[in-house]
Design a protein around this motif. Structure first.
Motif, mmCIF file in Angstrom:
data_model
loop_
_atom_site.group_PDB
_atom_site.id
_atom_site.type_symbol
_atom_site.label_atom_id
_atom_site.label_comp_id
_atom_site.label_asym_id
_atom_site.label_seq_id
_atom_site.Cartn_x
_atom_site.Cartn_y
_atom_site.Cartn_z
ATOM 1 N N ILE B 248 4.172 -114.916 -21.794
ATOM 2 C CA ILE B 248 5.328 -114.724 -22.677
ATOM 3 C C ILE B 248 5.058 -113.543 -23.594
ATOM 4 O O ILE B 248 5.894 -112.645 -23.754
ATOM 5 N N ALA B 249 3.860 -113.517 -24.164
ATOM 6 C CA ALA B 249 3.502 -112.403 -25.040
ATOM 7 C C ALA B 249 3.566 -111.086 -24.275
ATOM 8 O O ALA B 249 4.091 -110.085 -24.766
ATOM 9 N N GLY B 250 3.067 -111.115 -23.036
ATOM 10 C CA GLY B 250 3.080 -109.903 -22.207
ATOM 11 C C GLY B 250 4.502 -109.431 -21.952
ATOM 12 O O GLY B 250 4.813 -108.242 -22.062
ATOM 13 N N SER B 251 5.394 -110.361 -21.657
ATOM 14 C CA SER B 251 6.782 -109.975 -21.393
ATOM 15 C C SER B 251 7.399 -109.349 -22.625
ATOM 16 O O SER B 251 8.153 -108.371 -22.542
ATOM 17 N N LEU B 252 7.060 -109.910 -23.770
ATOM 18 C CA LEU B 252 7.631 -109.361 -25.005
ATOM 19 C C LEU B 252 7.125 -107.953 -25.236
ATOM 20 O O LEU B 252 7.897 -107.051 -25.586
ATOM 21 N N VAL B 253 5.830 -107.751 -25.023
ATOM 22 C CA VAL B 253 5.277 -106.403 -25.189
ATOM 23 C C VAL B 253 5.954 -105.455 -24.201
ATOM 24 O O VAL B 253 6.348 -104.338 -24.544
ATOM 25 N N ALA B 254 6.161 -105.949 -22.977
ATOM 26 C CA ALA B 254 6.793 -105.107 -21.968
ATOM 27 C C ALA B 254 8.233 -104.794 -22.350
ATOM 28 O O ALA B 254 8.733 -103.697 -22.117
ATOM 29 N N ALA B 255 8.889 -105.761 -22.970
ATOM 30 C CA ALA B 255 10.302 -105.566 -23.292
ATOM 31 C C ALA B 255 10.498 -104.737 -24.548
ATOM 32 O O ALA B 255 11.571 -104.172 -24.761
#
Ligand SMILES: Nc1ncnc2c1ncn2[C@@H]1O[C@H](COP(=O)(O)OP(=O)(O)OP(=O)(O)O)[C@@H](O)[C@H]1O
Ligand SMILES: [Mg+2]
Lengths: 374, 280
Positions: B248-255
């Motif tokens: 989830i954290a990774g997706s947020l960073v990606a987004a």
């Protein structure tokens, strides 16, 4: 291609020969032949949609003719790209480059012609000074008023020192007062000072009359008449020109020409109009055929009492303009005619009046072709 | 009469706001949930009924992400991929759009219709032929090779064409008389005037490329060449973590870049929509 000899008569004449331009089924320009002489100020005048802009665009090279030849100076330019025709055009919308300052706008044609930077600078400033827009050089077009934009468009055209100026209704976006002012200014600038061949398109006859050396009246893609402003007004070549030029428009009376005891009469149905002797020889060959008589509203005298040679009419409306009044009247209830009366004459609706044309100023046309007989 | 009218009007406005807020909340709630959960331990995040306040508050998920060796590499790859596509689209779509809008050449409209028809073909149909082409070029597992496939595309070309059509003809006529051929006309007049449309193309393409999944998944092989979306999913599938919170954290960073971009440039996006809707 060859360099032109200086002093050549044809230096910057524009000559259209049997030019045709079609858009699908619409014939926008129909077999137009027109010569614009060197240094002449020619006005193309005609109603909306008659092909004026198309004619101008053909000369500029923005459209290619379907038939015919276009000459500028001594060059046949049909196949020559607009960039190489050495004409400048001012568009109705001015078509300034919105992303460039006034300075860059004026400089642009010089830049495209690879004029060195210093010289460009000198010329832009010179032209801007000439047109009184030096203070605006750093502004963008959207920060200018209509009149200022117009000057910038002119400056951009002038700076190239073209052989021919083409102007497409350059004043139509200005308010009435500025338009009148610019009319004189433009004529003085282009004709008197720069002395460059100019073709000016307008649908405003007052503009045409006041500015032109010669007027070419167009209708439905065809040239109706070419002549000096006085010529087209005094000697219209056909019904169209007669009706188009002059405010209010000319009155037309249709009828059959008959002869009685060596007198020519025009049978208008309700009245028999006596045609003066002066017209006898010209009109005589047309006895028995349908003709149209034209009388300008200014050439009709209106009185409240019957007079010798006057005819009866009834007022159906009037338009007071201050300096004069237009009255609309009918003869036995059919068709409306217009006359101009001096201010101060007291009239009222439905009043009987007696009108009398100036018999020296009658026009006659063939009904079948519309051509002028006299 | 007057006051009651005013009251009804205010009632309507209140209702409108309420409905809009409700929808906004519904749309945003997964995002809000992700944001909150990215600061939770996996233990707390997986509780039912869900809790909304991180307790204890932890940055461990983000730390895990940044400890991942390939993470910076994936970001770099994604940026390279998106950058190439944005530049490619700005260059090629604007040229193509200009040609379709402003130049006259035989077969122009037929060609343009054919291009539009391409929109109806699902990408899965072209995936295999594209794969073969890239394979033959020896560019499989290569970001540049992958980007090659998207350097120009139909929607961008369409948008640019519509924009060029919406510019006044007389400006181009004036340029022509002032000495511009079609190419100068493009660079001096068309391109500078098309900035808003170029902005829209750039934003759309950036968003699309940054989030692209299928293409990178099919055309890239080695983990060090992955883009972020594929990389994160790879990390997840290989069970590098047994927990979802780092993902989830990774997706947020990606987004994050796309969100920032959207907020900064959404007027261009709207402009793009308006342009496309404008002229047929
Ligand atoms: N690009 C075009 N495609 C199709 N028809 C055209 C085109 N340009 C002009 N026409 C048609 O050709 C005719 C002449 O048009 P043109 O623009 O020359 O008229 P105009 O005399 O300049 O009129 P206005 O005073 O309204 O500007 C019109 O019937 C017009 O509809
Ligand atoms: Mg016109």
């Amino acid at each position: 291609m060859f360099k032109q000899v200086k002093g050549d008569e044809n230096m910057a004449r524009v000559f259209l020969k049997n030019v045709v331009k079609k858009f699908g089924k619409v014939v926008a320009v129909n077999n137009v032949t027109l010569e614009v002489k060197d240094k002449e100020f020619m006005v193309l005048l005609g109603p909306s949609g008659c092909g004026k802009s198309t004619t101008l665009r053909l000369i500029a090279g923005l459209e290619t003719p379907d038939e015919g030849e276009i000459w500028i100076g001594n060059r046949l330019v049909n196949e020559i790209d607009p960039t190489k025709r050495n004409v400048a055009m001012v568009f109705q919308s001015y078509a300034l480059y919105p992303h460039m300052t006034v300075y860059r706008n004026i400089e642009f044609p010089l830049k495209m012609a690879r004029v060195p930077k210093e010289e460009r600078r000198r010329k832009v400033i010179e032209v801007a000074r000439f047109l009184g827009i030096e203070d605006l050089l750093n502004r963008y077009p959207k920060q200018l008023s209509g009149g200022q934009q117009q000057r910038v468009a002119l400056a951009r055209a002038i700076v190239r020192e073209p052989e021919v100026f083409l102007l497409d209704e350059p004043l139509s976006n200005l308010d009435a007062k500025l338009r009148v002012k610019m009319r004189f200014e433009l004529r003085r600038l282009l004709h008197d000072e720069l002395q460059t061949t100019t073709i000016y398109v307008t649908h405003d006859q007052v503009e045409a009359m006041t500015m032109a050396d010669r007027i070419a009246v167009m209708n439905a893609g065809k040239i109706m008449q070419v002549g000096s402003p006085i010529d087209v007004f005094e000697k219209p070549a056909n019904i169209f020109v007669a009706g188009f030029i002059g405010v209010p428009p000319m009155n037309f009376f249709e009828g059959t020409l008959i002869e009685k005891q060596n007198n020519l009469l025009l049978d208008l149905g309700s009245i028999l109009f006596r045609i003066p002797k002066t017209y006898y020889s010209t009109l005589h060959p047309h006895v028995g055929s349908e003709i149209v008589m034209g009388i300008r509203p200014q050439d009709i005298k209106v009185a409240l009492e019957p007079q010798e040679g006057s005819y009866e009419g009834k007022i159906v409306g009037y338009e007071p303009l201050g300096t004069e009044t237009y009255i609309h009247f009918t003869i036995n209830g059919i068709k409306e005619y217009v006359a101009v009366i001096p201010r101060g004459m007291r009239i009222s609706l439905k009043q009987k009046v007696y009108w009398k044309p100036n018999l020296q100023k009658l026009y006659f046309f063939r009904k079948s072709t519309g051509e002028a007989i006299y | 009469m007057r006051p009651s009218l005013k009251l009804t009007k205010m009632g309507w406005i209140a209702l409108t706001y309420f409905v809009l807020s409700l929808f906004a909340f519904i749309y945003l709630s997964p995002f809000i949930r992700s944001f909150v959960a990215s600061f939770m331990t996996w233990e707390q995040a997986s509780k039912y009924p869900p809790e909304w306040i991180p307790n204890p508050f932890t940055l461990e998920n983000y730390m895990k992400l940044f400890r991942l060796e390939l993470f910076p590499r994936w970001i770099f790859n994604t940026a390279l991929y998106a950058g190439l596509i944005v530049v490619g689209n700005i260059v090629f779509s604007s040229m193509a759009g200009y040609a379709f809008a402003r130049l006259k050449f035989p077969g122009r409209d037929a060609l343009f219709s054919a291009l539009l028809a391409l929109l109806m073909i699902p990408i899965f149909v072209t995936l295999v032929p594209n794969y073969i082409i890239i394979y033959r070029l020896g560019l499989i597992d290569n970001i540049v090779g992958l980007a090659l496939l998207s350097l120009a595309n139909v929607p961008s070309t369409f948008l640019m064409r519509q924009y060029f059509l919406s510019l006044p003809q007389e400006v181009f006529d004036a340029a022509r008389i002032d000495g511009c051929g079609p190419i100068k006309s493009f660079f001096y007049i068309g391109l500078p005037l098309a900035k808003p449309a170029l902005g829209a193309v750039a934003v759309y393409q950036f968003l699309g490329a940054w989030n692209a999944f299928l293409g990178p998944l099919v055309f890239l092989r080695s983990p060090e060449n992955f883009t972020l979306p594929v990389g994160l999913s790879f990390a997840f599938q290989r069970s590098m973590w047994t927990e979802y919170t780092p993902i989830i954290a990774g997706s947020l960073v990606a987004a994050a870049p796309t969100i920032v971009l959207f907020i900064a440039l959404n007027k261009y996006l709207i402009k793009g929509i308006v342009v496309q809707a404008g002229k047929g």
